[in-house]
Design a protein around this motif. Structure first.
Motif, PDB file in Angstrom:
ATOM      1  N   GLY A  58       0.602  -1.433   0.140  1.00  0.00           N
ATOM      2  CA  GLY A  58      -0.023  -0.091   0.015  1.00  0.00           C
ATOM      3  C   GLY A  58       0.695   1.166   0.062  1.00  0.00           C
ATOM      4  N   LEU A  59       1.880   1.209   0.833  1.00  0.00           N
ATOM      5  CA  LEU A  59       2.853   2.406   0.653  1.00  0.00           C
ATOM      6  C   LEU A  59       3.059   2.903  -0.569  1.00  0.00           C
ATOM      7  CD1 LEU A  59       4.335   4.562   2.386  1.00  0.00           C
ATOM      8  CD2 LEU A  59       5.963   3.040   3.030  1.00  0.00           C
ATOM      9  N   PRO A  60       3.972   2.153  -1.455  1.00  0.00           N
ATOM     10  CA  PRO A  60       4.332   2.427  -2.682  1.00  0.00           C
ATOM     11  C   PRO A  60       3.471   2.861  -3.682  1.00  0.00           C
ATOM     12  CG  PRO A  60       4.933   0.032  -2.275  1.00  0.00           C
ATOM     13  CD  PRO A  60       4.420   0.540  -1.230  1.00  0.00           C
ATOM     14  N   TRP A  61       2.056   2.251  -3.632  1.00  0.00           N
ATOM     15  CA  TRP A  61       0.819   2.333  -4.398  1.00  0.00           C
ATOM     16  C   TRP A  61       0.676   3.949  -3.956  1.00  0.00           C
ATOM     17  CZ3 TRP A  61      -4.414   1.223  -2.303  1.00  0.00           C
ATOM     18  CH2 TRP A  61      -5.668   1.480  -3.303  1.00  0.00           C
TER      19      TRP A  61
ATOM     20  N   ILE B  16       0.266  -9.070  -1.400  1.00  0.00           N
ATOM     21  CA  ILE B  16      -0.804  -9.694  -0.747  1.00  0.00           C
ATOM     22  C   ILE B  16      -1.902  -8.601   0.063  1.00  0.00           C
ATOM     23  CG2 ILE B  16       0.838 -11.498  -0.142  1.00  0.00           C
ATOM     24  CD1 ILE B  16       1.497 -10.076   2.616  1.00  0.00           C
ATOM     25  N   LEU B  17      -1.845  -7.574  -0.369  1.00  0.00           N
ATOM     26  CA  LEU B  17      -2.638  -6.696   0.149  1.00  0.00           C
ATOM     27  C   LEU B  17      -4.199  -6.589  -0.380  1.00  0.00           C
ATOM     28  CD1 LEU B  17      -3.328  -3.778   1.592  1.00  0.00           C
ATOM     29  CD2 LEU B  17      -2.453  -2.635   0.015  1.00  0.00           C
ATOM     30  N   VAL B  18      -5.118  -6.635   0.331  1.00  0.00           N
ATOM     31  CA  VAL B  18      -6.406  -6.767   0.001  1.00  0.00           C
ATOM     32  C   VAL B  18      -7.159  -5.606   0.597  1.00  0.00           C
ATOM     33  CG1 VAL B  18      -8.512  -8.154   0.243  1.00  0.00           C
ATOM     34  CG2 VAL B  18      -6.435  -9.324  -0.056  1.00  0.00           C
ATOM     35  N   GLY B  19      -6.925  -5.265   2.103  1.00  0.00           N
ATOM     36  CA  GLY B  19      -7.548  -4.657   2.740  1.00  0.00           C
ATOM     37  C   GLY B  19      -7.362  -4.603   4.226  1.00  0.00           C
TER      38      GLY B  19
ATOM     39  N   ALA C 217     -12.332  -5.785   4.145  1.00  0.00           N
ATOM     40  CA  ALA C 217     -12.520  -4.713   3.213  1.00  0.00           C
ATOM     41  C   ALA C 217     -11.703  -5.008   2.084  1.00  0.00           C
ATOM     42  CB  ALA C 217     -12.439  -3.283   3.831  1.00  0.00           C
ATOM     43  N   ARG C 218     -11.683  -4.309   0.878  1.00  0.00           N
ATOM     44  CA  ARG C 218     -10.926  -4.442  -0.408  1.00  0.00           C
ATOM     45  C   ARG C 218     -10.938  -2.998  -0.850  1.00  0.00           C
ATOM     46  NH1 ARG C 218     -11.296  -7.822  -5.934  1.00  0.00           N
ATOM     47  NH2 ARG C 218      -9.239  -7.284  -6.607  1.00  0.00           N
TER      48      ARG C 218
END
Length: 347
Positions: free
Chosen positions: A194-197, A215-218, A236-237
């Motif tokens: 999530g951080l680089p996104w 592996i990030l979903v929410g 959550a997603r």
């Protein structure tokens, strides 16, 4: 590696104080009565003694008769791991310092949880004078979505304060508007995805390295299983502002794909670090840290303020001819009234 044991002032002399550094030329004769073999690595004698207190016999001459006793407590595996971790961070910081000629700061974020936030605040605040930053999130273990992390890194300058008896500074004071770049790799996931996104969504700078795990979903909750294992279940997603779902199972791809070649790492180089520093230094030249120059000092006396008002009025009138005509009529009327007040018997 060892750390000093608690000092027992009553039972030991000042010359036997534990924790005394073993300088070059000193010889460790034995550990707990066991002689150190000369054909083996000295640290091998400490194997299996992690966390335990041991006595060392140390001699400057190499003679047992000159040896003195030093009592130390061996580090645990966790303590030694933390020292190696901190050494790795400091090595990276010094590498950035060298590659950028002291112009760029370095911040390592081990996760997006409290530890990562603490490291970010300490390392970022401690280098605000730099012209840009390298944000290293390789091996980032995740944790939370990095909203406040990015708010700090991309905090804009709102005000500037010029002090009569002090240094000019910006508001907020804890801000750096210089360019930055990010390092990622295949061991960073979850919040590390999530951080680089978010970094890319904010167009914060170039991303260098290898694709994150994906592996990030929410946001998720953890659950313990009866066999001693555990699972996490997302409630959550995430999806983009464009309406597209986040790339679960794909991860974040770098702008510049660079492999950490072990053949280079063993020589003390870091090809990913070299690339990101090179890219950010290019940005320092074309998009440097914003520094607003101090305006020309004004004359704020009554005479000076009158001049400022006249200049401002001329500029305003020049931009609006209709206003100029109206102001002229007002000035004429004020002049006639003033004359009548000065000469009441003239009518």
């Amino acid at each position: 590696m060892v750390k000093p044991a608690p000092w027992d002032a009553e039972n030991r002399s000042p010359f036997d104080r534990p924790g005394v550094d073993v300088s070059e030329g000193d010889y460790i004769h034995s550990v707990n009565g066991m002689a150190l073999p000369l054909d083996k690595e000295p640290f091998a004698a400490f194997e299996g003694l992690n966390g335990k207190t041991v006595a060392l016999k140390i001699s400057k001459t190499g003679k047992l008769s000159d040896a003195k006793n030093i009592v130390v407590t061996c580090l645990t595996a966790g303590e030694e791991g933390n020292i190696r971790y901190l050494d790795w961070i400091e090595t990276n910081r010094l590498m950035v310092e060298k590659l950028s000629n002291g112009k760029l700061g370095y911040v390592y974020m081990t996760d997006t949880s409290p530890r990562g936030q603490l490291d970010l605040v300490k390392m970022y605040y401690g280098q605000l004078d730099k012209e840009g930053f390298i944000i290293d999130e390789r091996f980032n273990g995740g944790g939370q979505l990095a909203d406040r992390f990015l708010e700090l890194m991309k905090r804009p300058t709102i005000y500037n304060l010029y002090w009569r008896h002090g240094k000019t500074h910006t508001m907020p004071t804890k801000a750096n508007t210089g360019p930055m770049g990010m390092l990622i790799n295949g061991w960073a996931g979850s919040g590390g995805d999530g951080l680089p996104w978010a970094f890319r969504e904010m167009d914060a700078g170039p991303i260098v390295g290898e694709r994150t795990i994906g592996i990030l979903v929410g946001p998720a909750t953890g659950h313990q299983l009866i066999d001693g294992g555990g699972i996490t279940v997302p409630g959550a997603r995430l999806f983009y502002n464009s309406g597209k779902w986040f790339d679960e199972g794909v991860g974040v791809k770098p702008d510049f794909a660079v492999w950490d070649d072990p053949n280079l790492l063993i020589k003390g180089r870091d090809p990913q670090m070299e690339k990101v520093v090179d890219e950010v230094m290019k940005l320092v030249k074309v998009n440097p840290k914003m520094v607003t120059p101090i305006p020309k000092k004004e004359d704020r006396t009554a005479k000076g303020l009158k001049k400022i008002k006249i200049v401002a009025l001329r500029i305003l009138c020049h931009k609006n001819n209709r206003l100029t005509k109206r102001l002229s009529l007002i000035f004429i009327s004020i002049g006639i009234t003033q004359r009548l007040k000065n000469k009441p018997n003239s009518i």
